[in-house]
Design a protein around this motif. Structure first.
Motif, PDB file in Angstrom:
ATOM      1  N   PHE A  26     -52.546   9.566  15.095  1.00  0.00           N
ATOM      2  CA  PHE A  26     -53.855   9.522  14.447  1.00  0.00           C
ATOM      3  C   PHE A  26     -53.796   8.831  13.086  1.00  0.00           C
ATOM      4  CE2 PHE A  26     -54.480  13.534  17.084  1.00  0.00           C
ATOM      5  CZ  PHE A  26     -55.053  12.826  18.137  1.00  0.00           C
ATOM      6  N   SER A  27     -52.656   8.905  12.420  1.00  0.00           N
ATOM      7  CA  SER A  27     -52.500   8.165  11.159  1.00  0.00           C
ATOM      8  C   SER A  27     -52.463   6.667  11.430  1.00  0.00           C
ATOM      9  CB  SER A  27     -51.217   8.601  10.439  1.00  0.00           C
ATOM     10  OG  SER A  27     -51.267   9.961  10.095  1.00  0.00           O
ATOM     11  N   ARG A  28     -51.785   6.277  12.494  1.00  0.00           N
ATOM     12  CA  ARG A  28     -51.764   4.870  12.902  1.00  0.00           C
ATOM     13  C   ARG A  28     -53.189   4.386  13.190  1.00  0.00           C
ATOM     14  NH1 ARG A  28     -49.562  -0.307  13.144  1.00  0.00           N
ATOM     15  NH2 ARG A  28     -49.708  -1.168  15.243  1.00  0.00           N
ATOM     16  N   ALA A  29     -53.969   5.230  13.852  1.00  0.00           N
ATOM     17  CA  ALA A  29     -55.365   4.865  14.116  1.00  0.00           C
ATOM     18  C   ALA A  29     -56.133   4.694  12.814  1.00  0.00           C
ATOM     19  CB  ALA A  29     -56.020   5.937  14.987  1.00  0.00           C
ATOM     20  N   GLY A  30     -55.853   5.563  11.833  1.00  0.00           N
ATOM     21  CA  GLY A  30     -56.568   5.485  10.569  1.00  0.00           C
ATOM     22  C   GLY A  30     -56.268   4.231   9.780  1.00  0.00           C
ATOM     23  N   VAL A  31     -54.983   3.869   9.663  1.00  0.00           N
ATOM     24  CA  VAL A  31     -54.623   2.709   8.841  1.00  0.00           C
ATOM     25  C   VAL A  31     -54.933   1.386   9.525  1.00  0.00           C
ATOM     26  CG1 VAL A  31     -52.833   3.968   7.586  1.00  0.00           C
ATOM     27  CG2 VAL A  31     -52.227   2.700   9.669  1.00  0.00           C
ATOM     28  N   THR A  32     -55.244   1.412  10.820  1.00  0.00           N
ATOM     29  CA  THR A  32     -55.611   0.176  11.516  1.00  0.00           C
ATOM     30  C   THR A  32     -57.119   0.048  11.699  1.00  0.00           C
ATOM     31  OG1 THR A  32     -55.246   1.267  13.657  1.00  0.00           O
ATOM     32  CG2 THR A  32     -53.418  -0.019  12.738  1.00  0.00           C
ATOM     33  N   THR A  90     -48.801   0.891   8.874  1.00  0.00           N
ATOM     34  CA  THR A  90     -49.620  -0.318   8.784  1.00  0.00           C
ATOM     35  C   THR A  90     -48.879  -1.522   9.347  1.00  0.00           C
ATOM     36  OG1 THR A  90     -48.837  -0.871   6.555  1.00  0.00           O
ATOM     37  CG2 THR A  90     -50.766   0.554   6.726  1.00  0.00           C
ATOM     38  N   ASN A  91     -47.553  -1.435   9.468  1.00  0.00           N
ATOM     39  CA  ASN A  91     -46.742  -2.565   9.916  1.00  0.00           C
ATOM     40  C   ASN A  91     -46.044  -2.342  11.252  1.00  0.00           C
ATOM     41  OD1 ASN A  91     -47.273  -3.980   7.499  1.00  0.00           O
ATOM     42  ND2 ASN A  91     -45.600  -2.911   6.454  1.00  0.00           N
ATOM     43  N   ALA A  92     -45.911  -1.111  11.692  1.00  0.00           N
ATOM     44  CA  ALA A  92     -45.155  -0.832  12.911  1.00  0.00           C
ATOM     45  C   ALA A  92     -45.881   0.221  13.742  1.00  0.00           C
ATOM     46  CB  ALA A  92     -43.735  -0.342  12.560  1.00  0.00           C
ATOM     47  N   SER A  93     -45.581   0.232  15.041  1.00  0.00           N
ATOM     48  CA  SER A  93     -46.305   1.083  15.982  1.00  0.00           C
ATOM     49  C   SER A  93     -45.900   2.542  15.867  1.00  0.00           C
ATOM     50  CB  SER A  93     -46.052   0.603  17.409  1.00  0.00           C
ATOM     51  OG  SER A  93     -44.707   0.879  17.788  1.00  0.00           O
ATOM     52  N   ALA A  94     -46.647   3.402  16.578  1.00  0.00           N
ATOM     53  CA  ALA A  94     -46.374   4.834  16.580  1.00  0.00           C
ATOM     54  C   ALA A  94     -44.991   5.135  17.144  1.00  0.00           C
ATOM     55  CB  ALA A  94     -47.452   5.567  17.379  1.00  0.00           C
ATOM     56  N   ALA A  95     -44.550   4.375  18.145  1.00  0.00           N
ATOM     57  CA  ALA A  95     -43.227   4.606  18.733  1.00  0.00           C
ATOM     58  C   ALA A  95     -42.121   4.403  17.701  1.00  0.00           C
ATOM     59  CB  ALA A  95     -43.007   3.672  19.920  1.00  0.00           C
ATOM     60  N   TYR A  96     -42.272   3.411  16.848  1.00  0.00           N
ATOM     61  CA  TYR A  96     -41.285   3.173  15.794  1.00  0.00           C
ATOM     62  C   TYR A  96     -41.273   4.327  14.797  1.00  0.00           C
ATOM     63  CZ  TYR A  96     -40.431  -1.632  17.268  1.00  0.00           C
ATOM     64  OH  TYR A  96     -40.051  -2.732  17.982  1.00  0.00           O
ATOM     65  N   ALA A  97     -42.461   4.806  14.436  1.00  0.00           N
ATOM     66  CA  ALA A  97     -42.532   5.930  13.501  1.00  0.00           C
ATOM     67  C   ALA A  97     -41.860   7.162  14.094  1.00  0.00           C
ATOM     68  CB  ALA A  97     -43.988   6.240  13.158  1.00  0.00           C
ATOM     69  N   ALA A 257     -45.040   8.670  21.562  1.00  0.00           N
ATOM     70  CA  ALA A 257     -45.202   7.476  22.393  1.00  0.00           C
ATOM     71  C   ALA A 257     -46.161   7.737  23.550  1.00  0.00           C
ATOM     72  CB  ALA A 257     -43.844   7.027  22.925  1.00  0.00           C
ATOM     73  N   LEU A 258     -46.069   8.913  24.147  1.00  0.00           N
ATOM     74  CA  LEU A 258     -46.985   9.264  25.238  1.00  0.00           C
ATOM     75  C   LEU A 258     -48.420   9.385  24.736  1.00  0.00           C
ATOM     76  CD1 LEU A 258     -44.827  11.934  27.121  1.00  0.00           C
ATOM     77  CD2 LEU A 258     -45.486   9.674  27.981  1.00  0.00           C
ATOM     78  N   LEU A 259     -48.611  10.028  23.582  1.00  0.00           N
ATOM     79  CA  LEU A 259     -49.950  10.186  23.032  1.00  0.00           C
ATOM     80  C   LEU A 259     -50.547   8.855  22.600  1.00  0.00           C
ATOM     81  CD1 LEU A 259     -52.178  12.179  22.176  1.00  0.00           C
ATOM     82  CD2 LEU A 259     -51.001  12.426  19.972  1.00  0.00           C
ATOM     83  N   ALA A 260     -49.688   7.925  22.161  1.00  0.00           N
ATOM     84  CA  ALA A 260     -50.180   6.621  21.684  1.00  0.00           C
ATOM     85  C   ALA A 260     -50.741   5.765  22.805  1.00  0.00           C
ATOM     86  CB  ALA A 260     -49.049   5.872  20.977  1.00  0.00           C
ATOM     87  N   ILE A 261     -50.346   6.030  24.045  1.00  0.00           N
ATOM     88  CA  ILE A 261     -50.842   5.217  25.163  1.00  0.00           C
ATOM     89  C   ILE A 261     -52.357   5.369  25.329  1.00  0.00           C
ATOM     90  CG2 ILE A 261     -50.721   4.826  27.652  1.00  0.00           C
ATOM     91  CD1 ILE A 261     -47.751   5.599  27.501  1.00  0.00           C
ATOM     92  N   PRO A 262     -52.905   6.583  25.481  1.00  0.00           N
ATOM     93  CA  PRO A 262     -54.363   6.687  25.616  1.00  0.00           C
ATOM     94  C   PRO A 262     -55.120   6.485  24.303  1.00  0.00           C
ATOM     95  CG  PRO A 262     -53.387   8.875  25.661  1.00  0.00           C
ATOM     96  CD  PRO A 262     -52.245   7.901  25.669  1.00  0.00           C
ATOM     97  N   LEU A 264     -54.072   4.751  21.313  1.00  0.00           N
ATOM     98  CA  LEU A 264     -53.916   3.463  20.632  1.00  0.00           C
ATOM     99  C   LEU A 264     -53.696   2.291  21.574  1.00  0.00           C
ATOM    100  CD1 LEU A 264     -51.448   4.691  17.849  1.00  0.00           C
ATOM    101  CD2 LEU A 264     -53.906   4.281  17.583  1.00  0.00           C
ATOM    102  N   SER A 265     -53.520   2.566  22.857  1.00  0.00           N
ATOM    103  CA  SER A 265     -53.188   1.529  23.853  1.00  0.00           C
ATOM    104  C   SER A 265     -51.878   0.828  23.504  1.00  0.00           C
ATOM    105  CB  SER A 265     -54.321   0.491  23.967  1.00  0.00           C
ATOM    106  OG  SER A 265     -55.512   1.115  24.399  1.00  0.00           O
ATOM    107  N   GLU A 266     -50.946   1.570  22.913  1.00  0.00           N
ATOM    108  CA  GLU A 266     -49.614   1.056  22.584  1.00  0.00           C
ATOM    109  C   GLU A 266     -48.640   1.551  23.650  1.00  0.00           C
ATOM    110  OE1 GLU A 266     -50.032   0.939  17.671  1.00  0.00           O
ATOM    111  OE2 GLU A 266     -48.624   2.310  18.644  1.00  0.00           O
TER     112      GLU A 266
END
Length: 295
Positions: A26-32, A90-97, A257-262, A264-266
């Motif tokens: 959700f933080s990734r969603a916010g900063v993007t 802001t620079n890398a995906s949720a999986a990296y975090a 990573a599983l949550l980011a699929i639905p 963030l579509s990552e």
């Protein structure tokens, strides 16, 4: 202080995993979507600080020195840690975090435990840490070779956040910090110092962001990572010990990573999935080793 309880510690650690996974995604969603890393931090501490403020006097950890309180403010899950993670996202995906901010926590915690307590990790713990490092290489390889400076910067920020938080994990027992005291010691000083700095000096996207996103981030960041996770994290660290508690963070790469699929579509690549699986295996090995060599 109450006697350590394994089941209570495990339950708290599992709840933290759920909150941390949502925190990353959700933080990734916010900063993007318009908000800056500083905006999300401000929303977090505004809500969490307001929730804790009525209890600040009663819950204040009076047994701690000013230097201990400063260490908690800087190294705890406060503004320093939050901003490092938000900037990284802001620079890398949720999986990296998930891998580099959370999966590396056992490594930094084990190093810190050795440096400060001269507690040398056993062979099993070393093997587990090696698996976590190998998994991190698998996840980060594509980004580090083809993602450019932005991805590398994100990975560096995640690692810095992990290193900062490892001090707090180690210190929970040392400071004899109860969950209530952790809430006050982390949220009140960070809110008091960071919110004015953010308002007057830091860049903001609040004016352009959607109201629904602002309200969602305020509710989730303030109630989840800012309030509930602090209580649960302190409970887990006390009842399980620093290294096993940090070890549970290695589950977060897979769950995030599983949550980011639905959300963030990552979708991770096959190599990244393999790395996530290896990191999770490292967690299992670490927990087995920790039980054989209790802290």
């Amino acid at each position: 202080m109450q006697k350590p309880n394994l089941l209570l510690g495990l339950g708290a650690a599992l709840a933290v995993i759920c909150i941390w996974s949502g925190f990353i995604v959700f933080s990734r969603a916010g900063v993007t979507t318009g908000l800056t890393a500083y905006d999300i931090s401000a929303l977090r501490f505004a809500v969490a600080g307001a929730l804790v403020l009525p209890f600040a006097f009663a819950w204040w950890p009076r047994h701690l020195s000013i230097w201990s309180l400063i260490a908690i403010m800087i190294c705890g899950p406060g503004a320093t840690y939050s901003i490092l993670v938000y900037l990284g996202l802001t620079n890398a995906s949720a999986a990296y975090a998930g891998v580099f901010a959370n999966g590396s926590l056992p490594i930094f915690t084990a190093i810190l435990t050795f440096v400060l307590a001269r507690d040398l990790p056993g062979r099993g713990q070393v093997a587990a840490i090696a698996f976590i490092i190998l998994g991190g290489v698998f996840v980060g390889y594509r980004g580090m070779t083809s993602g450019g400076a932005d991805v590398l910067s994100g990975i560096g920020l995640f690692l810095a956040a992990s290193a900062v938080l490892s001090f707090y994990i180690y210190g929970v027992r040392y400071w004899a910090l109860t969950p209530k005291q952790a809430l006050v010691a982390v949220n009140i000083p960070n809110a008091a110092l960071f919110l004015p700095i953010w308002y007057f000096f830091l860049p903001s996207g609040m004016a352009e962001a959607e109201t629904s996103m602002i309200l969602f981030q305020a509710a989730f960041q303030g109630l989840g990572p800012g309030f509930l996770a602090l209580i649960l994290f302190s409970v887990a660290a006390y009842h399980l010990g620093p290294t096993p508690t940090a070890g549970f963070s290695a589950v977060v790469p897979a769950s995030a990573a599983l949550l980011a699929i639905p959300v963030l579509s990552e979708v991770p690549t096959p190599m990244e999935w393999a790395g996530i699986a290896i990191v999770t295996l490292g967690l299992a090995l670490l927990m087995v080793a920790a039980r054989k060599s209790p802290e």
